[in-house]
Design an enzyme around this catalytic site. Sequence first.
Site, PDB file in Angstrom:
ATOM      1  N   HIS A  93       9.292 -14.100  90.800  1.00  0.00           N
ATOM      2  CA  HIS A  93       9.105 -13.307  91.800  1.00  0.00           C
ATOM      3  C   HIS A  93       9.925 -14.200  93.094  1.00  0.00           C
ATOM      4  O   HIS A  93       9.241 -14.497  94.079  1.00  0.00           O
ATOM      5  CB  HIS A  93       7.813 -13.191  92.248  1.00  0.00           C
TER       6      HIS A  93
ATOM      7  N   HIS B 136      11.666 -13.004  84.192  1.00  0.00           N
ATOM      8  CA  HIS B 136      11.231 -12.238  85.198  1.00  0.00           C
ATOM      9  C   HIS B 136      10.639 -13.575  86.270  1.00  0.00           C
ATOM     10  O   HIS B 136       9.881 -14.503  85.619  1.00  0.00           O
ATOM     11  CB  HIS B 136       9.894 -11.230  84.764  1.00  0.00           C
TER      12      HIS B 136
ATOM     13  N   HIS C   9       8.292  -5.295  93.316  1.00  0.00           N
ATOM     14  CA  HIS C   9       8.002  -6.333  92.448  1.00  0.00           C
ATOM     15  C   HIS C   9       8.844  -7.331  92.405  1.00  0.00           C
ATOM     16  O   HIS C   9       8.389  -8.363  92.637  1.00  0.00           O
ATOM     17  CB  HIS C   9       8.009  -5.441  91.092  1.00  0.00           C
TER      18      HIS C   9
ATOM     19  N   TYR D 264      37.153 -17.650  82.829  1.00  0.00           N
ATOM     20  CA  TYR D 264      36.674 -18.871  83.237  1.00  0.00           C
ATOM     21  C   TYR D 264      35.804 -19.826  82.197  1.00  0.00           C
ATOM     22  O   TYR D 264      35.136 -19.152  81.333  1.00  0.00           O
ATOM     23  CB  TYR D 264      35.770 -18.359  84.321  1.00  0.00           C
TER      24      TYR D 264
ATOM     25  N   ASP E 116      31.849 -12.167  90.443  1.00  0.00           N
ATOM     26  CA  ASP E 116      32.009 -12.860  88.987  1.00  0.00           C
ATOM     27  C   ASP E 116      30.790 -12.784  88.029  1.00  0.00           C
ATOM     28  O   ASP E 116      30.783 -12.131  87.052  1.00  0.00           O
ATOM     29  CB  ASP E 116      31.980 -14.488  89.266  1.00  0.00           C
TER      30      ASP E 116
END
Length: 236
Positions: free
Chosen positions: A116, A114, A179, A233, A139
Amino acid sequence: MSSLDAYPSDVREQVAAARMKVSALHAELPRWGLVVWTAGNVSQRVVVDPAGPSERDLLVIKPSGVTYDELTPESMVVCDLDANLVEGDRAPSSDTAAHAYVYTHMPHVGGVVHTHSTYATAWAARAEPVPCVLTMMADEFGGDIPIGPFALIGDDSIGRGIVETLRESRSPAVLMRNHGPFTIGTDAKAAVKAAVMVEEVARTVHISRQLGEPLPIAQSDIDSLYARYQNVYGQH
């Protein structure tokens, strides 16, 4: 509170390795400009049952409110998938319940991140998916980067929003409304990569929009690009 001593030696060894990995990966967040101060976190699942992921698993995550230059493998905390502290000297990240919910309900996920980060969070503030107008997006994300619902921090509400949004998506990233981005991966490193990439494409598409309307990519081409990148790839 349970103790890590109650777990087999191989699990304790996995925890020690995860602490080193998660500590090192946290340094990637400021390196790529994805966090400020103490915001943001990386976690890694530790599989307890030899048969595979289960609700008995553990997770390793950073402690709450600790700056990135203070983090060490020893400072990482260990929690169970009910977000209870199993081992550590500090309180776990305030996002631990969200991470734990993802691990409980998405057994294939081994890492959660997580941040910001500025551009991805700007899209989240507008509750608008980032449209798939770049081959890099096809991709990495297999389509648009979706928006998740608004949810308050502190319990598993954010985790529920992440799971509900990503369960039906190829994207390893969701922009939680008002958020910011959460990303998932087969391990913590893959989730960190997704966090880096979501910020990069959010920034690029934003800049493109300042110049005009970005051109869409046909769904068949998105599917082809995604299949190639995921299966062909790189080094296999």
